[in-house]
Design a protein around this motif. Structure first.
Motif, PDB file in Angstrom:
ATOM      1  N   THR A   1       0.923  -1.117   0.326  1.00 58.64           N
ATOM      2  CA  THR A   1       0.286   0.186   0.135  1.00 58.64           C
ATOM      3  C   THR A   1       0.922   0.992   0.065  1.00 58.64           C
ATOM      4  OG1 THR A   1       0.056  -0.208   2.706  1.00 58.64           O
ATOM      5  CG2 THR A   1      -2.172  -0.987   0.862  1.00 58.64           C
ATOM      6  N   SER A   2       1.475   0.837   0.528  1.00 60.90           N
ATOM      7  CA  SER A   2       2.754   2.422   0.385  1.00 60.90           C
ATOM      8  C   SER A   2       4.641   1.790   0.626  1.00 60.90           C
ATOM      9  CB  SER A   2       2.894   3.212   1.608  1.00 60.90           C
ATOM     10  OG  SER A   2       3.316   4.415   2.330  1.00 60.90           O
ATOM     11  N   LEU A   3       5.079   3.561   0.076  1.00 60.87           N
ATOM     12  CA  LEU A   3       6.739   2.612   0.504  1.00 60.87           C
ATOM     13  C   LEU A   3       6.830   2.838   1.671  1.00 60.87           C
ATOM     14  CD1 LEU A   3       7.586   4.832  -3.168  1.00 60.87           C
ATOM     15  CD2 LEU A   3       7.618   2.595  -2.900  1.00 60.87           C
ATOM     16  N   PHE A   4       6.377   4.130   2.171  1.00 54.80           N
ATOM     17  CA  PHE A   4       6.951   4.279   3.902  1.00 54.80           C
ATOM     18  C   PHE A   4       6.032   3.285   4.618  1.00 54.80           C
ATOM     19  CE2 PHE A   4       6.757   7.993   0.304  1.00 54.80           C
ATOM     20  CZ  PHE A   4       7.899   7.706   0.343  1.00 54.80           C
ATOM     21  N   HIS A   5       7.147   3.402   5.277  1.00 53.60           N
ATOM     22  CA  HIS A   5       6.166   2.712   7.439  1.00 53.60           C
ATOM     23  C   HIS A   5       6.866   4.014   8.585  1.00 53.60           C
ATOM     24  CE1 HIS A   5       7.508  -1.054   5.286  1.00 53.60           C
ATOM     25  NE2 HIS A   5       8.217   0.010   4.328  1.00 53.60           N
ATOM     26  N   ASN A   6       5.457   4.185   8.761  1.00 60.68           N
ATOM     27  CA  ASN A   6       5.372   4.542   9.824  1.00 60.68           C
ATOM     28  C   ASN A   6       6.250   3.865  11.000  1.00 60.68           C
ATOM     29  OD1 ASN A   6       3.420   6.425   9.966  1.00 60.68           O
ATOM     30  ND2 ASN A   6       1.830   5.343  10.372  1.00 60.68           N
TER      31      ASN A   6
ATOM     32  N   VAL B   1       8.995   6.507  13.333  1.00 62.33           N
ATOM     33  CA  VAL B   1       9.152   7.782  11.908  1.00 62.33           C
ATOM     34  C   VAL B   1      10.223   9.194  13.567  1.00 62.33           C
ATOM     35  CG1 VAL B   1       8.538  10.169  11.540  1.00 62.33           C
ATOM     36  CG2 VAL B   1       7.815   7.165  11.315  1.00 62.33           C
ATOM     37  N   ASP B   2      10.268   9.014  14.649  1.00 63.17           N
ATOM     38  CA  ASP B   2      10.697   9.964  15.367  1.00 63.17           C
ATOM     39  C   ASP B   2      11.842   9.427  16.170  1.00 63.17           C
ATOM     40  OD1 ASP B   2       9.188   8.319  17.033  1.00 63.17           O
ATOM     41  OD2 ASP B   2       8.186   9.733  18.165  1.00 63.17           O
TER      42      ASP B   2
ATOM     43  N   VAL C   1      11.715 -12.688   4.905  1.00 70.19           N
ATOM     44  CA  VAL C   1      12.881 -12.307   4.794  1.00 70.19           C
ATOM     45  C   VAL C   1      13.486 -12.374   4.621  1.00 70.19           C
ATOM     46  CG1 VAL C   1      12.810 -14.620   7.205  1.00 70.19           C
ATOM     47  CG2 VAL C   1      13.443 -15.340   5.105  1.00 70.19           C
ATOM     48  N   TYR C   2      15.011 -11.534   4.656  1.00 68.49           N
ATOM     49  CA  TYR C   2      15.604 -10.911   3.342  1.00 68.49           C
ATOM     50  C   TYR C   2      16.920 -11.284   3.510  1.00 68.49           C
ATOM     51  CZ  TYR C   2      11.990  -8.418   1.899  1.00 68.49           C
ATOM     52  OH  TYR C   2      10.173  -8.191   2.076  1.00 68.49           O
ATOM     53  N   ARG C   3      17.580 -11.677   2.324  1.00 64.92           N
ATOM     54  CA  ARG C   3      18.875 -12.230   2.702  1.00 64.92           C
ATOM     55  C   ARG C   3      19.653 -10.811   2.254  1.00 64.92           C
ATOM     56  NH1 ARG C   3      19.906 -17.257   2.318  1.00 64.92           N
ATOM     57  NH2 ARG C   3      17.883 -18.109   1.179  1.00 64.92           N
ATOM     58  N   GLY C   4      20.942 -10.432   2.604  1.00 71.02           N
ATOM     59  CA  GLY C   4      21.910  -8.933   2.190  1.00 71.02           C
ATOM     60  C   GLY C   4      21.915  -8.668   3.461  1.00 71.02           C
ATOM     61  N   ILE C   5      21.859  -6.916   3.645  1.00 69.76           N
ATOM     62  CA  ILE C   5      21.817  -5.694   3.764  1.00 69.76           C
ATOM     63  C   ILE C   5      20.041  -4.801   3.938  1.00 69.76           C
ATOM     64  CG2 ILE C   5      22.940  -3.717   4.354  1.00 69.76           C
ATOM     65  CD1 ILE C   5      25.312  -5.164   3.095  1.00 69.76           C
ATOM     66  N   LEU C   6      19.878  -4.539   5.075  1.00 77.42           N
ATOM     67  CA  LEU C   6      18.815  -3.465   5.518  1.00 77.42           C
ATOM     68  C   LEU C   6      19.075  -2.555   5.410  1.00 77.42           C
ATOM     69  CD1 LEU C   6      16.206  -6.027   7.421  1.00 77.42           C
ATOM     70  CD2 LEU C   6      16.474  -5.890   4.907  1.00 77.42           C
ATOM     71  N   GLU C   7      18.486  -1.506   5.052  1.00 74.91           N
ATOM     72  CA  GLU C   7      19.508  -0.482   5.601  1.00 74.91           C
ATOM     73  C   GLU C   7      17.196   0.268   5.934  1.00 74.91           C
ATOM     74  OE1 GLU C   7      22.609   0.773   2.641  1.00 74.91           O
ATOM     75  OE2 GLU C   7      20.896   1.741   2.709  1.00 74.91           O
ATOM     76  N   VAL C   8      17.332   1.729   7.022  1.00 75.16           N
ATOM     77  CA  VAL C   8      16.629   2.337   7.546  1.00 75.16           C
ATOM     78  C   VAL C   8      17.063   4.116   7.442  1.00 75.16           C
ATOM     79  CG1 VAL C   8      14.393   2.879   8.854  1.00 75.16           C
ATOM     80  CG2 VAL C   8      15.937  -0.079   9.121  1.00 75.16           C
ATOM     81  N   ALA C   9      16.009   4.336   6.510  1.00 75.51           N
ATOM     82  CA  ALA C   9      15.920   5.745   5.631  1.00 75.51           C
ATOM     83  C   ALA C   9      14.679   6.553   6.764  1.00 75.51           C
ATOM     84  CB  ALA C   9      16.655   6.275   4.595  1.00 75.51           C
ATOM     85  N   LYS C  10      15.354   8.186   6.795  1.00 74.74           N
ATOM     86  CA  LYS C  10      13.668   8.845   7.419  1.00 74.74           C
ATOM     87  C   LYS C  10      14.117   9.855   6.362  1.00 74.74           C
ATOM     88  CE  LYS C  10      11.440  11.373  11.002  1.00 74.74           C
ATOM     89  NZ  LYS C  10      10.587  12.571   9.221  1.00 74.74           N
TER      90      LYS C  10
ATOM     91  N   GLY D   1       8.068   9.257   5.742  1.00 75.08           N
ATOM     92  CA  GLY D   1       8.152   8.063   6.813  1.00 75.08           C
ATOM     93  C   GLY D   1       9.312   7.511   6.653  1.00 75.08           C
ATOM     94  N   LEU D   2       9.136   6.157   6.953  1.00 73.52           N
ATOM     95  CA  LEU D   2      10.194   5.970   6.284  1.00 73.52           C
ATOM     96  C   LEU D   2      10.552   4.699   6.017  1.00 73.52           C
ATOM     97  CD1 LEU D   2      10.738   4.259  10.597  1.00 73.52           C
ATOM     98  CD2 LEU D   2      11.931   6.201   9.594  1.00 73.52           C
TER      99      LEU D   2
END
Length: 780
Positions: A362-367, A398-399, A432-441, A445-446
C-alpha cells in the motif's frame, strides 16, 4: 555647370540620408511590434511541446521552404487559432505584424476571457480595431498572464540562463542551437548572438527558448564547468553541451580535466577558480538537493551543480545517472557542498537495491519498522556499530533519534544469514531477507531498503511472479526475463532519491512475496547471468499474466514500434502469424471465436466478460480520472470548443456514451471517447482505459465460468456492447481477453509452450524476436 552638379550631389545625399533615416525609423518601429511568425511560436509553445509539432499538417503547400516558423503557423491553423484570408500561408504572412484581431481570434478559440486578458495589458483589447498591430510590450504582458495561468515547470515558464555558445562563436553547434548554463537550448527565430556571455531571462518550454524577455547582467560566472585544458593563455571548457575556447591572458595555466568556475565581465575572462577537492564512495541516495555517500553521510548540492560522464564520449548527465549502490562516481566538493559529479566508468552489475513496501503493497513508507533475525546481527549508525543477539528485536519509529540523524544499516552475521521484518506481512507471513537492510527517514515516513546481489534477488522474484508448478524450463524463461528487466531498471535508477532502484511490487517485479522454492533457485542458477539483448544492448523484457491469443507491440502505450523491433504483434499459437485486428468487426470476431491452439487457451483470463451499469461506470471514471490525468496528462484530453485540450479534470458528470476511436493491430483499444453530462474526454493508453473502466464490485466471468471481482479491467483487449433495461439504455457489457498490457511474454502461455516441447531459449526468441542471450556480468 559645376555649381549645378554640386547642388544635384547635395540633393542626392539629402535624399539618400532621408531614405536611410526613414527605413531606420521604420525598422525601429517594426521592432516595437511582433510578427505573425514570432507570435505563432510563442502561442504554440504555450499550448504544446516541440515533439507534438512533428505531426502537424503542411498548410504551406508549394509555398513551403522549410523555414523555422512553418510548423508553428501550421499548428495554429490546425487548431483553428489563426485565421488567414489566403488559401495557403507564405513568407509574407509570417513577416506581417500580428494584430489585435489575430490575438482575439486566438483567445476566443482557446476559451480565454478577452476582458481578463485586456486587464493585464492595461488595454481594453476587445474595443481595439482588429486590423491594428499589437505592440510587442502589450503582447508580452498578455503572454506573461497566460503563462501564469497555463504555464508550469513542464509547460511554458521563465528561466534565467547565461548564453555561452551559439553558431556565431562555434562551428560545433547546429543551426538555431545554443549551449547555456542551463544546458542545450534551441532558439528558433530569435537573435541570441548579442547575449553571448550575458545572463538573460527568457520564456522556455522544454529545451526551446520561446522569447528573450531581457538581459540581466554582463557580469557572469560559468559555474562548475569542465576544463579540458588550459595552456598558452587559452582554456578549452565544456559548457552546457559544447566546447568553447576562452582567451585568458594568463589568468590560468596548467589546468587539465578539472572542475572550475569561470568569471566573465563584459565578455572578458576575469578569473578562474579551480576546485580540487574530490571524494568518492558508494552512493546511498541521490536527489537534486542532497547526495548521501558511504563514509560521508548526506552532503548538500551546491548552486550550479553539474554532472558529467567522463568515460567514452564526454557529455553532461542527469541526476538519475548517478547510480545508487555503486562507487563509479567521484564528487567535487567545495565548502561542504557537492558542486559536481564525475561518472568515471560504466557499472559491472552486482547488487540491486529494493524498497520494501508496507503490508499489502500500500505504501513505500512505514511508520514503524521492526526487525529480528535467527542469527546474530549488526546495527550500524554512523560510526556506532552495535551487535545484537539472535532473536533480539529492534524497532525504528519515525521520531527515533537514530533515524533522524542518518541512514541505519542492518547486517546479519554469517553466510546465508537473513533478517526478518516483523512489521510487514507477505503472503507467507513475515518476510525474511538476505543481504543488507537499510532504514532511512523521509518527510513521508521511514523507508526500508534491501541491498542484495541480483541472483539472490531473482530467487525471490521468480517464484513470486510465476507458479512453481510450471516447472524448471518455464521458470528459466521467467528468470532470464526477470534478470533482464532488473538490469534495465537498475540503470533507470527510478528511486535514487530514496537510495533504491526498484520496489518489491507489481510497479516493477514482485519480490519475496512467497518463499524461495528449489525449482526457482535452480532456474536462476542454470541461467546465471543471462539476459536478453538486441544488437548487444540488454532489453526491457516486458511480460504479463495472460494473452487473448495475440501479443502486442508498444503501440498500446502510444510508442513507436520501430524503437523496439523485437516486440512484435502476432498470434500466440504455433502459426504465430500477425493479424490485423484494428477494425472493430475483426476484433469482435476474434474475441468471440476462441482457438484451442492458442498457448493461453484454458487459463481463466484468456476470455472474460463483465456487465457494468452506467452508474458504476460513472463512479469508476470520476474516481480515477484525476489520478490518471496526473500520472499521464497527454493520455487524457478534454473537449473544449471543438478541440482536444490537456487540462486538469476531475469530474465529467454522468457517463452517457462510450465509443472506441482506434485499436492497435493487435486489437487493444488505443483511444476511446467517454461522453459525460459535464464534459467529454478522449482517453489514450491501455492503463488509463483499464482504470477508468474499473469493474468495481461487478463480477467478471472468466473462460470456464469462474467469477471474480477486480480493481482494474483485466486488459484493453476488449469491446463494449450496449444493453438496455425497462428504462432504456442502461450500460455496457464488456467482453475481452487476456490479463495485462499484452506486450512481450505471456507467463501463462510459457507453461503450455514448455509442454509443447519448446526450450527456454526458443520461447524467449518467440516473444522477443531477434534477441540473443548474453552474460550481464561481462558488461561494463
Amino acid at each position: 555647370m559645376r555649381r549645378r552638379k554640386i547642388i544635384m550631389l547635395i540633393c542626392f545625399v539629402i535624399v539618400v540620408s532621408g531614405c536611410a533615416i526613414f527605413f531606420s525609423l521604420r525598422k525601429k518601429d517594426k521592432d516595437n511590434y511582433i510578427s505573425v511568425a514570432q507570435a505563432c511560436k510563442m502561442l504554440t509553445l504555450l499550448n504544446t511541446d516541440m515533439n507534438s509539432l512533428k505531426s502537424v499538417s503542411n498548410h504551406f503547400g508549394e509555398n513551403s521552404s522549410g523555414e523555422w516558423y512553418e510548423k508553428y503557423i501550421n499548428y495554429m491553423l490546425d487548431m483553428d487559432y489563426l485565421e488567414i484570408s489566403q488559401n495557403e500561408p507564405d513568407s509574407k504572412l509570417a513577416e506581417q505584424m500580428y494584430s489585435y484581431g489575430d490575438l482575439k481570434y486566438f483567445l476566443k478559440g482557446r476559451g480565454i476571457d478577452i476582458t481578463e486578458a485586456g486587464k493585464v495589458s492595461m488595454n481594453e483589447i476587445e474595443n481595439v480595431k482588429d486590423r491594428k498591430s499589437i505592440p510587442l510590450d502589450t503582447f508580452v504582458r498578455i503572454y506573461d498572464y497566460l503563462i501564469s495561468v497555463y504555464g508550469g515547470e513542464d509547460a511554458a515558464h521563465t528561466e534565467q540562463m547565461v548564453v555561452a555558445i551559439t553558431p556565431a562563436n562555434s562551428e560545433n553547434v547546429g543551426k538555431w542551437k545554443a549551449c547555456t548554463s542551463m544546458g542545450e537550448r534551441g532558439f528558433e527565430g530569435i537573435s541570441l548572438d548579442r547575449y553571448i556571455d550575458r545572463e538573460i531571462r527568457a520564456y522556455v518550454r522544454g529545451n526551446e527558448i520561446i522569447y528573450v524577455i531581457g538581459q540581466i547582467s554582463d557580469e557572469v560566472t560559468y559555474r562548475n564547468v569542465w576544463i579540458e585544458y588550459a595552456k598558452k593563455g587559452v582554456i578549452r571548457a565544456y559548457i552546457g553541451g559544447g566546447y568553447r575556447e576562452f582567451y585568458t591572458g594568463g589568468v590560468a595555466e596548467n589546468v587539465s580535466k578539472q572542475i572550475a568556475d569561470i568569471d566573465i565581465c563584459d565578455g572578458r575572462v576575469k578569473g578562474i577558480t579551480v576546485k580540487e577537492s574530490v571524494i568518492g564512495g558508494k552512493v546511498l541516495m541521490a536527489s537534486k538537493d542532497v547526495i548521501e555517500i558511504e563514509g560521508y553521510n548526506e552532503l548538500p548540492v551546491a548552486e550550479g551543480f553539474k554532472i558529467y560522464k567522463t568515460y567514452g564520449k564526454f557529455c553532461e548527465a542527469e541526476i538519475d545517472d548517478i547510480l545508487v549502490g555503486y562507487s563509479v562516481t567521484k564528487f567535487v566538493v567545495e565548502e561542504g557542498r557537492i558542486c559536481a559529479a564525475l561518472i568515471a566508468s560504466n557499472i559491472n552489475a552486482a547488487n540491486i537495491r529494493v524498497m520494501v513496501m508496507s503490508t499489502g503493497f500500500t505504501s513505500l513508507f512505514h511508520n514503524r519498522i521492526s526487525l529480528t533475525s535467527d542469527y546474530d546481527y549488526y546495527v550500524t549508525c554512523g560510526k556506532k556499530k552495535v551487535k545484537h543477539s539472535a532473536g533480539e528485536v529492534v524497532d525504528f519509529f519515525v521520531d527515533s533519534k537514530e533515524v533522524k540523524k542518518q541512514r541505519i544499516r542492518i547486517e546479519p552475521i554469517g553466510k546465508d544469514a537473513t533478517m526478518k521484518v516483523l512489521s510487514v506481512e507477505k503472503s507467507y507471513g513475515n518476510p525474511v531477507y538476505r543481504g543488507i537492510l537499510e532504514v532511512a527517514k523521509y518527510d513521508e515516513g521511514l523507508v526500508l531498503i534491501n541491498d542484495v546481489d541480483i541472483e539472490t534477488y531473482l530467487c525471490g522474484v521468480v517464484p513470486s511472479e510465476m507458479p512453481n508448478s510450471f516447472g524448471v524450463e518455464a521458470l528459466k524463461v521467467q528468470a532470464v526475463c526477470a534478470r533482464s528487466y532488473a538490469y534495465r531498471q537498475l540503470l533507470n535508477n527510478a528511486y535514487a532519491e530514496y537510495g533504491a532502484h526498484v520496489d518489491d511490487s507489481v510497479n516493477f517485479q514482485v519480490y519475496n512475496n512467497v518463499n524461495e522454492m528449489e525449482e526457482s533457485k535452480r532456474a536462476v542458477k542454470e541461467t546465471y547471468g543471462e539476459v536478453a539483448a538486441y544488437n548487444g544492448e540488454t532489453i526491457t523484457t516486458y511480460y504479463y499474466s495472460t494473452s487473448c491469443g495475440h501479443t502486442s507491440d508498444k503501440t498500446v502505450w502510444g510508442d513507436n514500434p520501430a524503437d523496439t523491433p523485437y516486440l512484435v504483434s502476432k498470434t500466440l499459437n504455433p502459426s504465430h502469424v500477425g493479424l490485423d485486428l484494428s477494425k472493430e468487426d475483426d476484433f469482435r470476431n476474434f474475441i468471440d471465436n476462441t482457438n484451442t491452439a492458442d498457448f493461453d487457451y484454458g487459463f481463466g483470463y484468456y476470455r472474460w466478460k463483465v456487465t457494468m451499469p452506467l452508474s458504476e461506470i460513472t463512479k469508476s471514471v470520476n474516481e480515477y480520472l484525476f489520478q490518471r490525468y496526473s500520472a499521464n496528462p497527454s493520455g487524457i484530453k478534454t473537449l473544449v470548443n471543438g478541440k482536444w485540450v490537456c487540462q486538469d479534470i476531475r469530474d465529467i458528470g454522468q457517463v452517457r456514451n462510450i465509443s472506441v476511436e482506434s485499436r492497435s493491430n493487435s486489437g487493444a483499444i488505443t483511444c476511446m471517447i467517454i461522453e459525460g453530462t459535464k464534459a467529454t474526454i478522449r482517453v489514450e493508453n491501455e492503463l488509463n482505459i483499464r482504470y477508468l473502466l474499473c469493474p468495481r464490485n461487478n463480477e467478471i466471468t472468466l473462460l470456464m465460468g469462474d467469477k471474480i471481482t477486480f480493481y482494474i479491467l483485466p486488459s484493453a483487449f476488449c469491446y463494449l456492447t450496449e444493453y438496455s433495461d425497462n428504462d432504456g439504455f442502461a450500460g455496457y457489457e464488456i467482453r475481452g481477453g487476456g490479463y495485462g498490457h499484452g506486450i512481450g511474454m505471456s507467463q501463462n502461455a510459457v507453461s503450455n509452450m514448455v509442454k509443447a516441447g519448446m526450450h527456454y531459449d526458443e520461447i524467449l526468441d518467440y516473444f522477443y524476436e531477434g534477441v540473443e542471450l548474453i552474460d550481464v556480468y561481462s558488461l561494463g
